[in-house]
Scaffold this active site. Structure first.
Site, PDB file in Angstrom:
ATOM      1  N   ARG A 174      -5.424  -6.811   5.455  1.00 63.20           N
ATOM      2  CA  ARG A 174      -6.299  -5.110   4.511  1.00 63.20           C
ATOM      3  C   ARG A 174      -7.776  -5.974   4.439  1.00 63.20           C
ATOM      4  O   ARG A 174      -9.115  -5.075   4.755  1.00 63.20           O
ATOM      5  CB  ARG A 174      -6.048  -4.502   4.287  1.00 63.20           C
ATOM      6  CG  ARG A 174      -5.095  -3.419   4.052  1.00 63.20           C
ATOM      7  CD  ARG A 174      -4.558  -2.255   3.522  1.00 63.20           C
ATOM      8  NE  ARG A 174      -3.606  -1.379   3.679  1.00 63.20           N
ATOM      9  CZ  ARG A 174      -2.855  -0.696   2.702  1.00 63.20           C
ATOM     10  NH1 ARG A 174      -2.690  -1.334   1.862  1.00 63.20           N
ATOM     11  NH2 ARG A 174      -2.370   0.149   3.187  1.00 63.20           N
TER      12      ARG A 174
ATOM     13  N   LYS B  22      12.522  12.644   9.155  1.00 67.17           N
ATOM     14  CA  LYS B  22      12.425  13.585   8.897  1.00 67.17           C
ATOM     15  C   LYS B  22      11.337  15.098   9.855  1.00 67.17           C
ATOM     16  O   LYS B  22      10.395  14.521   9.795  1.00 67.17           O
ATOM     17  CB  LYS B  22      12.444  14.059   7.107  1.00 67.17           C
ATOM     18  CG  LYS B  22      13.714  13.425   6.640  1.00 67.17           C
ATOM     19  CD  LYS B  22      13.185  13.874   5.278  1.00 67.17           C
ATOM     20  CE  LYS B  22      13.962  13.550   4.337  1.00 67.17           C
ATOM     21  NZ  LYS B  22      14.077  13.549   2.826  1.00 67.17           N
TER      22      LYS B  22
ATOM     23  N   GLY C 220       2.396   4.836   9.065  1.00 66.55           N
ATOM     24  CA  GLY C 220       3.108   3.221   8.419  1.00 66.55           C
ATOM     25  C   GLY C 220       3.972   2.498   8.858  1.00 66.55           C
ATOM     26  O   GLY C 220       3.910   1.312   9.458  1.00 66.55           O
TER      27      GLY C 220
ATOM     28  N   GLY D  50      -0.247   7.244   5.513  1.00 68.19           N
ATOM     29  CA  GLY D  50      -1.001   8.677   5.115  1.00 68.19           C
ATOM     30  C   GLY D  50      -2.135   9.605   5.731  1.00 68.19           C
ATOM     31  O   GLY D  50      -1.695  10.594   6.308  1.00 68.19           O
TER      32      GLY D  50
HETATM   33  P1  ADP Z   1       5.669   7.048  10.266  1.00 64.79           P
HETATM   34  O1  ADP Z   1       5.443   6.359   8.633  1.00 64.79           O
HETATM   35  O2  ADP Z   1       5.393   6.144  11.437  1.00 64.79           O
HETATM   36  O3  ADP Z   1       4.989   8.171   9.637  1.00 64.79           O
HETATM   37  P2  ADP Z   1       8.596   7.788   9.375  1.00 64.79           P
HETATM   38  O4  ADP Z   1       8.914   7.711   7.978  1.00 64.79           O
HETATM   39  O5  ADP Z   1       8.445   9.140   9.756  1.00 64.79           O
HETATM   40  O6  ADP Z   1       7.654   7.083   9.595  1.00 64.79           O
HETATM   41  O7  ADP Z   1       9.375   7.623   9.621  1.00 64.79           O
HETATM   42  C1  ADP Z   1       9.860   6.205  10.222  1.00 64.79           C
HETATM   43  C2  ADP Z   1      11.211   6.061   9.519  1.00 64.79           C
HETATM   44  O8  ADP Z   1      12.216   6.813  10.121  1.00 64.79           O
HETATM   45  C3  ADP Z   1      12.139   4.419   9.710  1.00 64.79           C
HETATM   46  O9  ADP Z   1      12.049   3.799   8.573  1.00 64.79           O
HETATM   47  C4  ADP Z   1      13.412   5.275  10.513  1.00 64.79           C
HETATM   48  O10 ADP Z   1      14.144   4.194  10.248  1.00 64.79           O
HETATM   49  C5  ADP Z   1      13.593   6.284   9.935  1.00 64.79           C
HETATM   50  N1  ADP Z   1      14.464   6.566  11.545  1.00 64.79           N
HETATM   51  C6  ADP Z   1      14.336   6.722  12.396  1.00 64.79           C
HETATM   52  N2  ADP Z   1      14.898   7.297  13.412  1.00 64.79           N
HETATM   53  C7  ADP Z   1      16.339   7.758  12.538  1.00 64.79           C
HETATM   54  C8  ADP Z   1      17.562   7.737  12.778  1.00 64.79           C
HETATM   55  N3  ADP Z   1      18.571   8.283  13.698  1.00 64.79           N
HETATM   56  N4  ADP Z   1      18.026   8.147  11.307  1.00 64.79           N
HETATM   57  C9  ADP Z   1      17.699   7.697  10.350  1.00 64.79           C
HETATM   58  N5  ADP Z   1      17.163   7.201  10.320  1.00 64.79           N
HETATM   59  C10 ADP Z   1      15.666   7.085  11.014  1.00 64.79           C
HETATM   60 MG    MG Z   2       6.699   6.620   6.579  1.00 65.81          MG
END
Ligand code: ADP
Ligand code: MG
Length: 423
Positions: free
Chosen positions: A41, A227, A380, A403
């Protein structure tokens, strides 16, 4: 929201004092040694800083770092809420927690990278900062203390914003990671100074803003992650814009269960099943192609060394959980991005942190690296995944704000962007 904002190039900064909001919220070693574990950063802020200095501005940089608690009373309250017993909560511990969030390590690293002295203030708008800001000469850089040491920062207190603004003549925001927060240093100050974006924010606005407002089509959105509930806003907004939506990651199992599939022990949000069905219907009504996994890599436990087997989507046996998209799905998804004009990707396809379940995410990253499409990564964990898997330099744009990039993709107004002058 208007994404077309004035930048540092549109304003004369020569001989002027420029308040520059950066995102220097860098990860620090857990042992309190003050070692910065990743200076990405700080490096990302260099182009704007160097430009301002070369233009003959006197730069007053500031940033927040972590979550300091500005008063002992609120520190005590927070610790009690965490279940600590009252006797163990001391003023010393509070002071130590603040000490660890001071900007000294950032000033040192920034100085090394710039090859010049970074003057460090002892406070944010107190006597030391105001005196040093007043004495600052063109070509010099001053770094204020952690903006969150002021309790008015997160409340966007106009008195604090006014005091910060009083030190400078121009406000430049380059802290994309903080633009989704209306704080005194990210938005409030713009009420009192001409406000423009730095190069980092400009790039984010050009790429993400461009992809949302005027995408090269077809626009394919790949959505994964853990989720459904955390991605509702993103799905809703992209459903209005995209030509194709691809669903992967943990959230796919809520869609699968909503359609009557068996998902075993996979991530499932019962309360969001109706929503998932609504989305499928809405996509069909709008003529948006919505792709769901057709197979999945399941594991007998949530662990890197779990036993795994590939099964058809919706046919996950009891005791097993889906941790990645399967090979048929990989083929389907890679085909879908091959002819895209723009791809927006948020959310890994599986638990990429476990090598055994990273193949789906890796294959999609590989497919993106091969298309001629504009490829934009937000979120992230998604940015981390692309980096970790070695495809970072193959993407058109990887957002620097976790975020903030999510809220951007949700189509929300970002206070730290909205406050800047329109171009
Ligand atoms: P971002 O930060 O890019 O928005 P998220 O925080 O929504 O992404 O999701 C990232 C997490 O989702 C990762 O830590 C990954 O391990 C988890 N993940 C992806 N697929 C699955 C799954 N099938 N079951 C449990 N966790 C999952
Ligand atoms: Mg995330």
């Amino acid at each position: 929201m208007n994404y077309n904002k004035k930048t540092v190039k549109d304003i004369d900064v020569k001989g002027k004092k420029v308040l520059l909001r950066c995102d220097f919220n860098v990860p620090m070693a857990k042992d309190g040694s003050g070692v910065i574990t990743d200076d990405k950063r700080i490096r990302a802020a260099l182009p704007t800083i160097q430009y301002l200095l070369e233009q003959g501005a006197a730069v007053i940089a500031c940033s927040h770092m972590g979550k300091p608690v500005a008063t002992f009373d609120s520190y005590k309250k927070k610790q009690l809420e965490k279940g600590k017993d009252e006797a163990s909560i001391t003023e010393e511990k509070w002071k130590k927690s603040l000490q660890e969030l001071r900007m000294e390590p950032v000033a040192a690293r920034l100085g090394e990278l710039l090859g010049k002295d970074v003057i460090l203030a002892d406070d944010v708008v107190g006597p030391d900062a105001t005196a040093k800001a007043a004495a600052l000469q063109p070509g010099q850089i001053l770094l204020l203390q952690n903006t969150r040491f002021e309790k008015g920062e997160t409340k966007n207190d106009p008195e604090l914003a006014k005091k910060m603004a009083a030190m400078a003549e121009v406000y430049v925001s380059d802290a994309f990671g903080a633009v989704h927060r209306a704080h005194a240093s990210t938005a409030g100050v713009a009420d009192y100074l001409p406000a423009v974006s730095g190069f980092l924010i400009q790039k984010e606005l050009d790429f993400i803003g461009g992809a949302l407002a005027n995408p090269k089509r077809p626009l394919v959105a790949i959505l994964g992650g853990s989720k459904v509930s955390s991605k509702i806003g993103v799905i809703n907004n992209l459903l209005e814009i995209a030509d194709t939506i691809i669903i992967g990651g943990g959230m796919a199992y809520t869609f699968s269960a909503a359609q009557g599939g068996s998902v075993g022990d996979s991530l499932l949000e019962e309360d969001w099943k109706d929503y998932a069905n609504d989305m499928v219907k809405k996509a069909a009504d709008k003529g948006v192609k919505l792709l769901l996994p057709v197979d999945t890599v399941t594991a007998d436990k949530f662990a890197p060394d779990a036993d795994s087997q590939v099964v058809k989507a919706g046919q996950i046996p009891d005791g097993w959980q889906g941790l990645d998209i399967g090979p048929e799905t990989v083929k389907l998804y890679c085909d879908a991005v091959a002819d895209a004009g723009t791809v927006i990707w948020n959310g890994p396809m599986g638990v990429f942190e476990f090598e055994k379940f990273a193949a789906g995410t890796k294959a999609v990253a590989e497919a993106l690296s091969k298309t001629d499409a504009i490829t934009i990564i937000g979120g992230g964990d998604s940015a981390a995944a692309v980096q970790q898997l070695g495809y970072a330099d193959k993407m058109t744009h990887i957002s620097t704000g976790g975020g903030a990039s999510l809220e951007f993709m949700e189509g929300k107004e970002l206070p730290g962007v909205a406050c800047l002058l329109d171009a």
